[in-house]
Design an enzyme around this catalytic site. Structure first.
Site, mmCIF file in Angstrom:
data_model
loop_
_atom_site.group_PDB
_atom_site.id
_atom_site.type_symbol
_atom_site.label_atom_id
_atom_site.label_comp_id
_atom_site.label_asym_id
_atom_site.label_seq_id
_atom_site.Cartn_x
_atom_site.Cartn_y
_atom_site.Cartn_z
ATOM 1 N N HIS A 112 -24.989 -4.447 -9.930
ATOM 2 C CA HIS A 112 -24.708 -3.590 -8.314
ATOM 3 C C HIS A 112 -23.240 -3.543 -8.421
ATOM 4 O O HIS A 112 -22.576 -4.422 -8.693
ATOM 5 C CB HIS A 112 -25.767 -4.311 -7.488
ATOM 6 C CG HIS A 112 -25.567 -3.667 -5.896
ATOM 7 N ND1 HIS A 112 -24.524 -3.788 -5.146
ATOM 8 C CD2 HIS A 112 -26.453 -2.914 -5.528
ATOM 9 C CE1 HIS A 112 -24.775 -3.126 -3.803
ATOM 10 N NE2 HIS A 112 -25.922 -2.616 -4.115
ATOM 11 N N ASP A 187 -26.317 -13.148 -8.910
ATOM 12 C CA ASP A 187 -26.740 -12.492 -7.641
ATOM 13 C C ASP A 187 -28.153 -12.358 -7.658
ATOM 14 O O ASP A 187 -28.801 -11.555 -8.491
ATOM 15 C CB ASP A 187 -25.919 -11.031 -8.146
ATOM 16 C CG ASP A 187 -26.382 -10.023 -6.984
ATOM 17 O OD1 ASP A 187 -27.122 -10.227 -6.345
ATOM 18 O OD2 ASP A 187 -25.809 -8.864 -7.144
ATOM 19 N N GLN A 190 -32.203 -9.289 -5.604
ATOM 20 C CA GLN A 190 -33.511 -8.517 -5.667
ATOM 21 C C GLN A 190 -34.537 -9.836 -6.306
ATOM 22 O O GLN A 190 -35.783 -9.276 -6.520
ATOM 23 C CB GLN A 190 -33.400 -7.728 -6.838
ATOM 24 C CG GLN A 190 -32.759 -6.556 -6.317
ATOM 25 C CD GLN A 190 -33.322 -5.711 -5.176
ATOM 26 O OE1 GLN A 190 -34.256 -5.745 -4.971
ATOM 27 N NE2 GLN A 190 -32.366 -5.120 -4.708
ATOM 28 N N LYS A 212 -33.708 -9.276 2.421
ATOM 29 C CA LYS A 212 -34.539 -8.425 1.526
ATOM 30 C C LYS A 212 -35.863 -9.413 1.273
ATOM 31 O O LYS A 212 -36.760 -9.283 2.172
ATOM 32 C CB LYS A 212 -33.852 -8.325 0.207
ATOM 33 C CG LYS A 212 -32.469 -7.408 0.304
ATOM 34 C CD LYS A 212 -31.855 -7.120 -1.037
ATOM 35 C CE LYS A 212 -30.450 -6.822 -0.893
ATOM 36 N NZ LYS A 212 -30.497 -5.130 -1.142
ATOM 37 N N CYS A 348 -25.865 2.261 -5.638
ATOM 38 C CA CYS A 348 -24.872 1.447 -5.762
ATOM 39 C C CYS A 348 -24.769 0.862 -6.993
ATOM 40 O O CYS A 348 -24.277 -0.580 -7.166
ATOM 41 C CB CYS A 348 -24.726 0.124 -4.553
ATOM 42 S SG CYS A 348 -24.880 0.880 -2.781
HETATM 43 N N1 PMP Z 1 -26.933 -7.089 -5.719
HETATM 44 C C1 PMP Z 1 -27.986 -6.472 -6.017
HETATM 45 C C2 PMP Z 1 -28.633 -6.462 -7.233
HETATM 46 C C3 PMP Z 1 -28.491 -5.512 -4.889
HETATM 47 O O1 PMP Z 1 -29.806 -4.973 -5.014
HETATM 48 C C4 PMP Z 1 -27.898 -5.480 -3.670
HETATM 49 C C5 PMP Z 1 -28.475 -4.545 -2.740
HETATM 50 N N2 PMP Z 1 -28.927 -3.134 -3.050
HETATM 51 C C6 PMP Z 1 -26.708 -6.300 -3.322
HETATM 52 C C7 PMP Z 1 -26.136 -6.851 -4.378
HETATM 53 C C8 PMP Z 1 -25.875 -6.115 -2.090
HETATM 54 O O2 PMP Z 1 -26.861 -6.705 -1.154
HETATM 55 P P1 PMP Z 1 -26.216 -6.729 0.500
HETATM 56 O O3 PMP Z 1 -26.720 -5.400 1.074
HETATM 57 O O4 PMP Z 1 -27.070 -7.856 1.073
HETATM 58 O O5 PMP Z 1 -24.951 -6.753 0.448
#
Ligand code: PMP
Length: 392
Positions: A112, A187, A190, A212, A348
């Site tokens: 991401h 990270d 997910q 999430k 993203c």
């Molecule tokens: N890393 C991953 C793998 C994600 O899926 C996301 C959110 N789509 C993020 C980071 C960013 O998360 P946040 O919106 O909590 O900043």
């Protein structure tokens, strides 16, 4: 038993739509909203800054969530720093490490933007970024081992990819990083709350979303720091200091040193009971349920003429496209025809998503509250859209 009907009672909004965008953010349960209401209506005050009763209660409730989260993850609560989201947690690490010219960050082509841009931004300080290629949603075999070397300071990888839902062997990569004397950041945007986690104390830094899989309100997240001395504070102000004069200041220990200013107090207070709900359901049971629903979507869409599914079977984040149709248009039609909420575009994660289709993908993602009927409704609606396109 996984009582889906009772669980859905906790989320009134689910009676108004078919929500298949839990990978972006989850719906918030009543217990979290009620805890936030209680804060606002009964005792709202600032955290850690008052001797009066309301302020004491606010601090207790806020800190209770830290304890809950620590217990849930099997890590000490005082190594958990609250953040606005996963992104801010990762940026705390990027800004907090004392980088030296020539240091290297190893990451992957599956990330991401939240786990790519903070590292790319360090290049102007002489940090090198190595991006290990991917194949079919997995890190290229042996790629991490090959990329990690003497200059590697940090390996930064996601645990489950947000475009394809593939699971990355982060425990193995922790070993590779540590064998080379490097640290590892995972990270977990997910994975936490969606599946049983590997031992989280294997990681140096764990970026945690509150909003999430943990079902907390938006604007919540946390960073686990195994050794707080490896990070400098990167934001300064009130609430983080033990002693201040006009010439110097002494910082408080972690977590206070990383949480200056007024935090998202209601959000963190709402996150506590949301974690309680996830615990009561059990992450093992949530994982089994989400996989079952994900497989139903996967099977239905894979069998459909004119539809390409990119995610592997077993994923709960299913990226697909309808031949000849822009992903955004498909998402609009799904909403108009059947009240189905799905994400479309780059998610993203532009480099990964564009490698699948330059226009992006449509993405349906499952939550603990998603039903098989909702999966079937998605499959039916996509089928209708694909048929209408084919006959147009
Ligand atoms: N890393 C991953 C793998 C994600 O899926 C996301 C959110 N789509 C993020 C980071 C960013 O998360 P946040 O919106 O909590 O900043």
């Amino acid at each position: 038993m996984y009582d889906l009907a009772a669980l859905r009672e906790e989320f009134p909004v689910l009676s108004t739509c078919i929500y298949l965008d839990s990978a972006a953010t989850s719906q918030t349960p009543r217990c979290a909203v009620e805890a936030m209401n209680a804060y606002f209506f009964e005792y709202a005050a600032n955290h850690g800054r008052g001797a009066f009763r309301l302020a004491r209660r606010t601090t207790e409730e806020y800190e209770r969530t830290r304890e809950h989260l620590g217990e849930f993850l099997g890590i000490p609560a005082d190594h958990l720093v609250f953040s606005r989201n996963t992104t801010e947690a990762i940026n705390l690490v990027a800004r907090g490490i004392c980088w030296e010219k020539g240091d290297e960050v190893v990451t992957t082509a599956l990330e991401h933007h939240a786990n790519l841009l903070p590292w790319l931004a360090l290049r102007e300080r002489g940090v090198r970024v190595k991006v290990v290629p991917q194949e079919g949603g997995y890190v290229q075999e042996g790629g991490i081992q090959e990329a990690v070397g003497r200059a590697t300071r940090l390996v930064a990888v996601n645990h489950v990819t947000n475009v394809l839902g593939t699971v990355i062997p982060v425990e193995e990569y922790a070993q590779v990083a540590h064998d080379a004397g490097a640290a590892i950041l995972v990270d977990a945007a997910q994975s936490i709350g969606h599946m049983p986690m590997p031992r989280t104390d294997l990681f140096d830094y764990l970026a945690i979303p509150g909003h999430k899989g943990l079902l907390g309100p938006q604007g919540t997240g946390a960073l686990y720091i195994a050794d707080p001395d490896t990070l400098a504070a990167s934001c300064y102000g009130g609430g983080m200091v033990a002693d201040v004069s006009h010439d110097q200041f002494t910082l408080l220990p972690c977590p206070a040193r990383f949480e200056p200013g007024t935090p998202n107090i209601p959000g963190v207070i709402g996150l506590g009971p949301a974690i309680g709900l996830v615990k009561a359901l059990g992450v093992g049971a949530i994982h089994r349920h989400e996989r079952e629903v994900g497989e139903r979507i996967h099977a239905g869409l894979s069998a459909m003429p004119g539809v390409t599914v990119y995610s592997p079977l077993g994923s709960t984040v299913i990226s697909f496209n309808v031949a000849g149709m822009a992903p955004d248009f498909v998402a609009v039609l799904l909403d108009q025809k059947a009240g189905i909420c799905v994400r479309s575009g780059m998610h993203c994660a532009q480099p990964l998503t564009q490698s699948l289709d330059p226009r992006g993908t449509v993405r349906a993602s499952v939550g603990c509250y998603t039903t098989n009927d909702e999966a079937d409704a998605l499959v039916r609606a996509v089928g209708e859209i694909a048929r209408e396109k084919a006959t147009a």
